[in-house]
Design a protein around this motif. Sequence first.
Motif, PDB file in Angstrom:
ATOM      1  N   ALA A  50       0.824  -1.212   0.000  1.00  0.00           N
ATOM      2  CA  ALA A  50       0.000   0.000   0.000  1.00  0.00           C
ATOM      3  C   ALA A  50       0.857   1.260   0.000  1.00  0.00           C
ATOM      4  N   ALA A  51       1.975   1.223   0.727  1.00  0.00           N
ATOM      5  CA  ALA A  51       2.856   2.396   0.834  1.00  0.00           C
ATOM      6  C   ALA A  51       4.297   1.899   0.912  1.00  0.00           C
ATOM      7  N   PRO A  52       4.889   1.566  -0.232  1.00  0.00           N
ATOM      8  CA  PRO A  52       6.201   0.916  -0.256  1.00  0.00           C
ATOM      9  C   PRO A  52       7.359   1.787   0.214  1.00  0.00           C
ATOM     10  N   ASP A  53       7.183   3.087   0.251  1.00  0.00           N
ATOM     11  CA  ASP A  53       8.290   3.969   0.624  1.00  0.00           C
ATOM     12  C   ASP A  53       8.367   4.231   2.120  1.00  0.00           C
ATOM     13  N   LEU A  54       7.441   3.646   2.891  1.00  0.00           N
ATOM     14  CA  LEU A  54       7.405   3.903   4.330  1.00  0.00           C
ATOM     15  C   LEU A  54       7.903   2.682   5.102  1.00  0.00           C
ATOM     16  N   ALA A  55       8.624   2.945   6.182  1.00  0.00           N
ATOM     17  CA  ALA A  55       9.239   1.862   6.956  1.00  0.00           C
ATOM     18  C   ALA A  55       8.272   1.335   8.010  1.00  0.00           C
ATOM     19  N   HIS A  56       7.212   0.683   7.545  1.00  0.00           N
ATOM     20  CA  HIS A  56       6.270   0.072   8.484  1.00  0.00           C
ATOM     21  C   HIS A  56       6.992  -0.994   9.298  1.00  0.00           C
ATOM     22  N   THR A  57       6.597  -1.135  10.558  1.00  0.00           N
ATOM     23  CA  THR A  57       7.306  -2.080  11.419  1.00  0.00           C
ATOM     24  C   THR A  57       6.365  -2.677  12.450  1.00  0.00           C
ATOM     25  N   ALA A  58       6.856  -3.702  13.154  1.00  0.00           N
ATOM     26  CA  ALA A  58       6.040  -4.368  14.181  1.00  0.00           C
ATOM     27  C   ALA A  58       6.875  -4.630  15.427  1.00  0.00           C
ATOM     28  N   HIS A  59       6.220  -4.525  16.565  1.00  0.00           N
ATOM     29  CA  HIS A  59       6.779  -4.925  17.850  1.00  0.00           C
ATOM     30  C   HIS A  59       5.896  -6.059  18.368  1.00  0.00           C
ATOM     31  N   TYR A  60       6.507  -7.030  19.032  1.00  0.00           N
ATOM     32  CA  TYR A  60       5.762  -8.230  19.420  1.00  0.00           C
ATOM     33  C   TYR A  60       5.530  -8.273  20.925  1.00  0.00           C
ATOM     34  N   ALA A  61       4.273  -8.525  21.301  1.00  0.00           N
ATOM     35  CA  ALA A  61       3.914  -8.584  22.717  1.00  0.00           C
ATOM     36  C   ALA A  61       2.584  -9.298  22.881  1.00  0.00           C
ATOM     37  N   ASP A  62       2.457  -9.999  23.990  1.00  0.00           N
ATOM     38  CA  ASP A  62       1.166 -10.531  24.422  1.00  0.00           C
ATOM     39  C   ASP A  62       0.542  -9.439  25.279  1.00  0.00           C
ATOM     40  N   LEU A  63      -0.464  -8.763  24.735  1.00  0.00           N
ATOM     41  CA  LEU A  63      -1.031  -7.604  25.417  1.00  0.00           C
ATOM     42  C   LEU A  63      -2.005  -7.963  26.536  1.00  0.00           C
ATOM     43  N   SER A  64      -1.993  -9.214  26.987  1.00  0.00           N
ATOM     44  CA  SER A  64      -2.696  -9.557  28.215  1.00  0.00           C
ATOM     45  C   SER A  64      -1.716  -9.563  29.393  1.00  0.00           C
ATOM     46  N   ARG A  65      -0.429  -9.364  29.106  1.00  0.00           N
ATOM     47  CA  ARG A  65       0.601  -9.390  30.138  1.00  0.00           C
ATOM     48  C   ARG A  65       1.157  -7.986  30.345  1.00  0.00           C
ATOM     49  N   ILE A  66       1.078  -7.495  31.564  1.00  0.00           N
ATOM     50  CA  ILE A  66       1.503  -6.123  31.840  1.00  0.00           C
ATOM     51  C   ILE A  66       2.973  -5.922  31.510  1.00  0.00           C
ATOM     52  N   SER A  67       3.811  -6.900  31.797  1.00  0.00           N
ATOM     53  CA  SER A  67       5.235  -6.753  31.503  1.00  0.00           C
ATOM     54  C   SER A  67       5.480  -6.571  30.011  1.00  0.00           C
ATOM     55  N   GLU A  68       4.726  -7.279  29.180  1.00  0.00           N
ATOM     56  CA  GLU A  68       4.918  -7.171  27.735  1.00  0.00           C
ATOM     57  C   GLU A  68       4.265  -5.910  27.172  1.00  0.00           C
ATOM     58  N   MET A  69       3.146  -5.470  27.773  1.00  0.00           N
ATOM     59  CA  MET A  69       2.587  -4.172  27.397  1.00  0.00           C
ATOM     60  C   MET A  69       3.656  -3.092  27.592  1.00  0.00           C
ATOM     61  N   LYS A  70       4.279  -3.110  28.753  1.00  0.00           N
ATOM     62  CA  LYS A  70       5.283  -2.099  29.100  1.00  0.00           C
ATOM     63  C   LYS A  70       6.502  -2.200  28.197  1.00  0.00           C
ATOM     64  N   GLN A  71       6.939  -3.420  27.934  1.00  0.00           N
ATOM     65  CA  GLN A  71       8.125  -3.615  27.101  1.00  0.00           C
ATOM     66  C   GLN A  71       7.911  -3.067  25.702  1.00  0.00           C
ATOM     67  N   ALA A  72       6.781  -3.395  25.088  1.00  0.00           N
ATOM     68  CA  ALA A  72       6.506  -2.945  23.725  1.00  0.00           C
ATOM     69  C   ALA A  72       6.331  -1.434  23.662  1.00  0.00           C
ATOM     70  N   ALA A  73       5.544  -0.888  24.581  1.00  0.00           N
ATOM     71  CA  ALA A  73       5.291   0.550  24.567  1.00  0.00           C
ATOM     72  C   ALA A  73       6.565   1.340  24.849  1.00  0.00           C
ATOM     73  N   SER A  74       7.361   0.867  25.774  1.00  0.00           N
ATOM     74  CA  SER A  74       8.619   1.562  26.095  1.00  0.00           C
ATOM     75  C   SER A  74       9.579   1.542  24.908  1.00  0.00           C
ATOM     76  N   ALA A  75       9.621   0.412  24.198  1.00  0.00           N
ATOM     77  CA  ALA A  75      10.489   0.308  23.022  1.00  0.00           C
ATOM     78  C   ALA A  75      10.039   1.277  21.934  1.00  0.00           C
ATOM     79  N   ILE A  76       8.738   1.371  21.731  1.00  0.00           N
ATOM     80  CA  ILE A  76       8.222   2.295  20.714  1.00  0.00           C
ATOM     81  C   ILE A  76       8.503   3.734  21.112  1.00  0.00           C
ATOM     82  N   ALA A  77       8.272   4.071  22.367  1.00  0.00           N
ATOM     83  CA  ALA A  77       8.530   5.429  22.842  1.00  0.00           C
ATOM     84  C   ALA A  77       9.994   5.817  22.657  1.00  0.00           C
TER      85      ALA A  77
END
Length: 280
Positions: A50-77
């Motif tokens: 859809a938009a080949p010039d943009l660096a779309h990316t993914a972070h992996y987390a089980d969002l039922s686990r508070i530790s992984e919510m925090k890990q993913a959000a902190s990495a993105i921030a």
Amino acid sequence: MKGKTVVVTGGTSGIGKVAAEKLAKMGARIVLIARDKPRAEATLALLRQAAPDLAHTAHYADLSRISEMKQAASAIAAQEPRIDVLLNNAGALFGARRTSEDGLELTFALNHMSYFVVTELLLNRLAFSAPARIINTSSRAHQGARLDFDDLQMTKRYGAMRAYCRSKLCNILFTRELAGRIEGTGVTVNCLHPGFVATRFADEAGGLISSFAGVAKLLAISPEDGADTIVYLASSPEAAGVSGQYFYKRRSVSPSAAALDRKAALELWKRSAALSGLDH
């Protein structure tokens, strides 16, 4: 949306996936928070088409686990210089009562706590990028629900639909409380009912719920229609400056009386902050 970065939870299927693809076509760079790597990779492939010039990316987390919510959000921030839109869309319905590794009822953990934790940890970045927008996917299912703060984790009277309806009420109470707390920062927050959509939702709930959901989906709207209000709230100039509202079909509508309860919204915030350890 050109030059803007959109963080999406629940973006590898259903309305979240459609919204992400539509926003990418409008010029937005998409950052996914996903649990399932194969589905995330498939979604990233679509986004890159859809938009080949943009660096779309993914972070992996089980969002039922508070530790992984925090890990993913902190990495993105830490990695993203700006975040223009946060779409909290992850959610599920579970046929039997299950608990997360934190001891939280799983529907509450995934459908509400992930919204709270991810938002809290990305809020400074959103404010730095202002004007910015937060969008929380709720549901008309909140109608008739009430929170029992003496049994928030439903240890006494669990019902799959009751748990889901309560979680969607939490989404609106969270939206309204957050709107007041961030007023004047240039960040807005709204929630929405997407309609009853034919997606993977409830497919893994098991038992009669999955069976009934499968039949009901024959009358459901398409994910494309369900994603429309999300895309509107993320991108429309008409939605700029609007905050603390509950939308359906691009219009602000009134939620239930329970969703307008200020005391319940404040109490839910306090409980969520304590549970997550983000009670600063």
